[in-house]
Design an enzyme around this catalytic site. Sequence first.
Site, PDB file in Angstrom:
ATOM      1  CB  SER A 290      -1.146  -0.359   1.084  1.00  0.00           C
ATOM      2  OG  SER A 290      -1.850   0.922   1.384  1.00  0.00           O
ATOM      3  CG  ASP A 301       7.525   4.501 -11.345  1.00  0.00           C
ATOM      4  OD1 ASP A 301       8.446   3.155 -11.107  1.00  0.00           O
ATOM      5  OD2 ASP A 301       6.406   4.563 -11.784  1.00  0.00           O
ATOM      6  CE  LYS A 315      -4.713  -2.001   0.407  1.00  0.00           C
ATOM      7  NZ  LYS A 315      -5.158  -1.010  -0.538  1.00  0.00           N
TER       8      LYS A 315
END
Length: 527
Positions: A290, A301, A315
Amino acid sequence: MNKRKALYAAILSLLSLTASAQIRINMGEDSPLRKLQIAEMAISNLYVDSVDEQILVENGIRGMIEKLDPHSSYMTAKEVKEANEPLQGNFEGIGVQFNMVEDTLLVIQPVTGGPSEKRGILAGDRIVSVNDTAIAGVSMPKEEIMRRLRGPKGTKVNLGVVRRGITDTLRFVITRDKIPVKSIDAAYMIRPGIGYIRIGSFGAQTHEEFCQSLMKLTGEGMQSLILDLQENGGGYLHAAVEIANEFLASNDLIVYTQGRRVPRNDYLAQGDGLFTKGKVVVLVDSYSASAAEIVTGAIQDHDRGVVVGRRTFGKGLVQRPIDLPDGSMIRLTIAHYYTPSGRCIQKPYEKGKAKDYAMDVMNRLKSGELMHADSIHFDDSLKYYTLKEHRVVYGGGGIMPDYYVPLDTMKYTRFHRELSARSFIINASLRYVDQHRKQLKKRYTTFSAFQQQFEIPASVTDGIIAEAEKQKIKPKDQEELQKTLPYLRLQLKALVARDLWEPSQYFAIMNETNDVVRRALELMESQ
């Protein structure tokens, strides 16, 4: 017919749902809600035996939600309160860290600045009564003891305390207050120039705690950071966004959310972060989920740092809390979240099969994934690229680390797991500290001295083995015992350090043999 219409009219009043948007419900003759309410009314009024209408309704809600995704849920008012306390950052009580030793509450540490410390409660004290009711030696459940100690801010509680070296039971009147719940498990300099921060969960106060830790370590010469999110199950999305903001440049996308009825919402970095330049390594494992995955995905990223460990939980769903009139709550999945490269890292699931979903981590162990990176396979359709260096990353099932570290299954023997599961280790450490606290504090005035010089006495490990044997728990052979002892001694030393100082010292000892942490250090020191 008129009576029937009147009856229907009486039981079909609209419920107002407290969400951020108003929800209109179709109440026509063929409405599913009409059908549901008629069924509830019929059961409560006509069923052969008496029924608890509250439980009937709760079971109906649970039944509906169980057929949805694995993360939508229903909680009673009591469950809501228990779930929110760690995330809200505080609760109301007397302010002690404690554990149960032989049916007695032993104070590990009073919370610094809390009501118990102010009134003179000390580490090692045994609380034996609360408001003249005995809580020691009466097999009272831990939850019931906590209920008696906690209470509204400003209320008073009378404690009976037994203190080592004093014959009489001491009496303290403690005025309850708000007690902070820390979400930063550890923050310390693991090597010269390299800081280490471990976040246990993402709550309301996590960002403030994190910034304090960053500034403290920066003041101690930190130039690079190991951010440990292993076993971090997540928490508030906004807390994850605030933490990620400390690492990223202005207008860098941190995460975005989007759902069937929820328009895309982008969360961007403000450019005012405290650590936008130094090297970063993020540590993750199968239980990192999460909010932990939001921070990890943003750093990976944007090529802001590298990720070390094992594939995260996966999740990628966002829940909205819907408060109900009696204090209960529905947490309803309303959107997916996506990392800056566009990845949704939600792992596959089948609606209504929450048990299968929960077994995923066990299935990873059985498949060999936790021991071998080549056991993990991603479909090319899930391929994405990082935004600056254009490295390949994947969605659809957690975040794969840049540097994989296999799980060392040989470190924990079967014997060690049994000792740990049955609390032999924690109880032995608590007894040892309780009996030797003054001598230890006098001999080891600093943690550094303790870390370099202290060794757990053989009498402690011998005592654990003898106590376990009485319950028919023993190693299968001498080889298993010899494999168990080194890690057992290390764990006991770390537990003693935690009880003499604080959680940071526990991790400072344990991390020296943690394969994921050691790999991160290798990367830091080689660059």
